[in-house]
Every structure is written in C-alpha cells, then in structure tokens.
Design a protein around this motif. Structure first.
Motif, PDB file in Angstrom:
ATOM      1  N   THR A  13       0.832  -1.202   0.000  1.00  0.00           N
ATOM      2  CA  THR A  13       0.000   0.000   0.000  1.00  0.00           C
ATOM      3  C   THR A  13       0.867   1.253   0.000  1.00  0.00           C
ATOM      4  O   THR A  13       0.585   2.218  -0.726  1.00  0.00           O
ATOM      5  N   ARG A  28     -10.170   1.267  -5.977  1.00  0.00           N
ATOM      6  CA  ARG A  28     -11.385   0.462  -5.943  1.00  0.00           C
ATOM      7  C   ARG A  28     -11.064  -1.028  -6.026  1.00  0.00           C
ATOM      8  O   ARG A  28     -11.698  -1.847  -5.344  1.00  0.00           O
ATOM      9  N   ALA A  29     -10.081  -1.407  -6.840  1.00  0.00           N
ATOM     10  CA  ALA A  29      -9.731  -2.824  -6.966  1.00  0.00           C
ATOM     11  C   ALA A  29      -9.158  -3.367  -5.657  1.00  0.00           C
ATOM     12  O   ALA A  29      -9.491  -4.489  -5.237  1.00  0.00           O
ATOM     13  N   LEU A  30      -8.286  -2.573  -5.017  1.00  0.00           N
ATOM     14  CA  LEU A  30      -7.718  -3.020  -3.739  1.00  0.00           C
ATOM     15  C   LEU A  30      -8.802  -3.167  -2.674  1.00  0.00           C
ATOM     16  O   LEU A  30      -8.784  -4.106  -1.872  1.00  0.00           O
ATOM     17  N   TYR A  68     -12.008  -3.693  -3.408  1.00  0.00           N
ATOM     18  CA  TYR A  68     -12.947  -4.726  -3.853  1.00  0.00           C
ATOM     19  C   TYR A  68     -12.498  -6.116  -3.390  1.00  0.00           C
ATOM     20  O   TYR A  68     -13.325  -6.964  -3.060  1.00  0.00           O
ATOM     21  N   GLU A  69     -11.199  -6.328  -3.356  1.00  0.00           N
ATOM     22  CA  GLU A  69     -10.678  -7.604  -2.847  1.00  0.00           C
ATOM     23  C   GLU A  69     -11.108  -7.864  -1.409  1.00  0.00           C
ATOM     24  O   GLU A  69     -11.174  -9.009  -0.970  1.00  0.00           O
ATOM     25  N   ARG A  70     -11.383  -6.793  -0.693  1.00  0.00           N
ATOM     26  CA  ARG A  70     -11.738  -6.900   0.725  1.00  0.00           C
ATOM     27  C   ARG A  70     -13.159  -6.403   0.972  1.00  0.00           C
ATOM     28  O   ARG A  70     -13.506  -6.015   2.084  1.00  0.00           O
ATOM     29  N   GLU A 108     -15.028  -7.671   3.935  1.00  0.00           N
ATOM     30  CA  GLU A 108     -14.309  -7.628   5.209  1.00  0.00           C
ATOM     31  C   GLU A 108     -14.939  -6.590   6.131  1.00  0.00           C
ATOM     32  O   GLU A 108     -15.234  -5.466   5.710  1.00  0.00           O
ATOM     33  N   VAL A 153     -16.652  -2.759  -9.598  1.00  0.00           N
ATOM     34  CA  VAL A 153     -15.281  -2.333  -9.353  1.00  0.00           C
ATOM     35  C   VAL A 153     -14.981  -0.998 -10.033  1.00  0.00           C
ATOM     36  O   VAL A 153     -14.097  -0.261  -9.586  1.00  0.00           O
TER      37      VAL A 153
END
Length: 300
Positions: free
Chosen positions: A85, A193-195, A197-199, A202, A251
């Motif tokens: 990050t 948004r992609a980073l 979207y992976e979570r 969560e 996304v």
C-alpha cells in the motif's frame, strides 16, 4: 536500514527528481484558463494527502516550488501502511506532483489553498457518510485499509470534474492536457477500488461495517452533497444497477452504458466542502478553494 533513514533517503531522492524535471509550455485560449486552473484545488489535496500518508512530509519538502507560497496543510501525517500500500500511495503522490507541474506549465495557477488533512476532518466525513458518530473516530492514518477507504474519497471526485470540463474546453492543448490528467486519475481510482474490492466483505474493526458498505455510504453522501442525482456508486450495487443490469460487482463506477459520470466545478465544491453548497467552505477546505471559479462563490 533504519526506518527513519529509509524515509529521509527516499524523501531526498524524490525532492531531487522533482526539482530536476523540466517544464513545458503551450498556448491556452483565454476561456479555458479558469477550467484548467480549478482542478489545482483537488490536485493539491491529492498530492498532499498521498505524500504525507506515504512519506510523512508534503509539498513543502518534496516540491516547494509548486505550492506558490500557499499555507502548509494542517494535520497531515505518516500513515501506518503495509509495504504494498505504501508503494502504491507513493506512486500516486509522485503522479500528483507531476499533475501540478503539468497544469502550472500551461496556466499561471494559484497558491495552494489551506487544506485540513487531520484525522478529525476525515472522521467527520465518514461520520456523515455512515450517519452516526463512530467510536473510536475513524482515523485514515491508522492502517492501510483505513487509508484506502479515505483515499476512496479523493481521485474519483477529480475524475468526474475532468470529464465535465473536457467538453467545455476550446483549445486542443487544453483538451489534450485534461485527457491525459483524466487517464491517470481514472487509473488511480481504479486501483483504489480494486484493492478495496478484494476486501469488499471484510468487516472494518471495530465498527462492524464492511468495506463495501463504507464505499456505498461515501458514494451516497457525495451524490447528496453534489445535488445532481446519481453520479457516484460504491463497490457493490443491486444487480439492476450494475453493468448491463446484470451484476452486483461494481469495481468501476459508470452510467447505464458504463460511461464515466461528469460533474461541474460547483458540484465538486459542494462535495469537498462537505456543506452541500459551493458558497459555504469547510471540511478539508476550511477557507474554501482558490482560483476564479471557487472564489466567485465565496463572500466578497
């Protein structure tokens, strides 16, 4: 290498590279000048937020010549980021330095406006989005996930502004500049948004709110503040609102034809001031934005 030595060395290298890079100049029609200068308000914000988050210092250290003597931001600080990050955010930071130089190479620009980058300011925005006061207050600098959620607030607003400005510009050099800026801003927003979207599912501790819900609430807040309907969407939407009305994953945000939304400078001011009015500054911009467009809406 000790962490303090690493950041000192990195900052020194970044500063040297920034100072050595050349400027370029081109002619701009008079009617384009205000539209090209206005985005500096957002580019200053992005540069400072990403620089402080990744390096712990801002433009005053990295590229003081680009601030044009504007006041030092309030409350910016080094974020607690994981290595990936931090690397991504530092890349964004340096890209924003380039954006400032690119705009200032074709128009005179204006001094950096006063920016309030304190954790308390971002906490107020998030509280407004979720509709309640979070405890403990949301701190964008507390973790990589927190910083990414806070970053969700930033490039997309500028992206929609560039889409809106492009159709109004007269000169080919003006349109080329804005198209180039839009391309990178869109890329930054897509990465964030992609980073996230992976979570997406969560739950963000200790708030009991998922990542996707944070983004949805922030997008709803921006739509409400902008006052011109839906021009913002979170990471998960009803399938009918997704691409081709067939999918809930979102996304990338776009209209029913998956074309980027546009915003006017007035809509952007309503959002970034957090007041819903281009005439009432606040939030990240306690004294309002700079330049003819922003100042035209402020009390004389």
């Amino acid at each position: 290498m000790a962490k303090s030595s690493y950041f000192t060395t990195t900052t020194a290298i970044v500063t040297l590279l920034v100072l050595l890079l050349p400027k370029s100049y081109c002619s701009v029609p008079k009617e384009d000048i205000d539209l090209l200068e206005f985005p500096l308000n957002l580019e200053y914000l992005e540069a400072e937020f990403f620089l402080y988050g990744s390096l712990g210092v801002g433009l005053d250290t990295v590229a003081p010549n680009l601030t044009k003597g504007g006041p030092t931001p309030i409350g910016g600080q080094l974020a607690v980021l994981d290595s990936v990050t931090r690397d991504v955010i530092l890349q964004f930071a340096l890209q924003e330095v380039g954006h400032l130089r690119a705009i200032q190479s074709v128009v005179e620009g204006f001094p950096r406006p006063l920016l309030n980058l304190s954790a308390a300011t971002f906490a107020q925005v998030i509280d407004s989005a979720v509709g309640k006061k979070l405890n403990p207050p949301f701190d964008p600098y507390a973790s990589g996930l927190h910083f990414l959620i806070a970053s969700y607030l930033v490039p997309y607003v500028g992206l929609t502004g560039y889409v809106g400005a492009n159709a109004k510009l007269q000169g080919p050099d003006s349109r080329r500049l804005v198209a180039g800026l839009l391309g990178v801003e869109s890329g930054q927003d897509a990465v964030i948004r992609a980073l996230l979207y992976e979570r997406a599912l969560e739950v963000v501790h200790p708030y009991g709110i998922t990542v996707a819900e944070f983004t949805n609430r922030i997008s709803i807040l921006r739509n409400n503040l902008g006052g011109e309907g839906v021009k913002d969407e979170g990471l998960l939407v009803p399938p009918a609102d997704g691409a081709e009305g067939r999918i809930s994953g979102n996304v990338l945000a776009g209209d029913p034809n998956s074309v980027a939304y546009d915003r006017t400078p007035e809509e952007i001011l309503r959002i970034v001031y957090g007041s819903g009015s281009e005439k009432i500054p606040g939030g990240i911009y306690p004294n309002g934005g700079n330049g003819n467009i922003a100042k035209s809406h402020l009390p004389k």
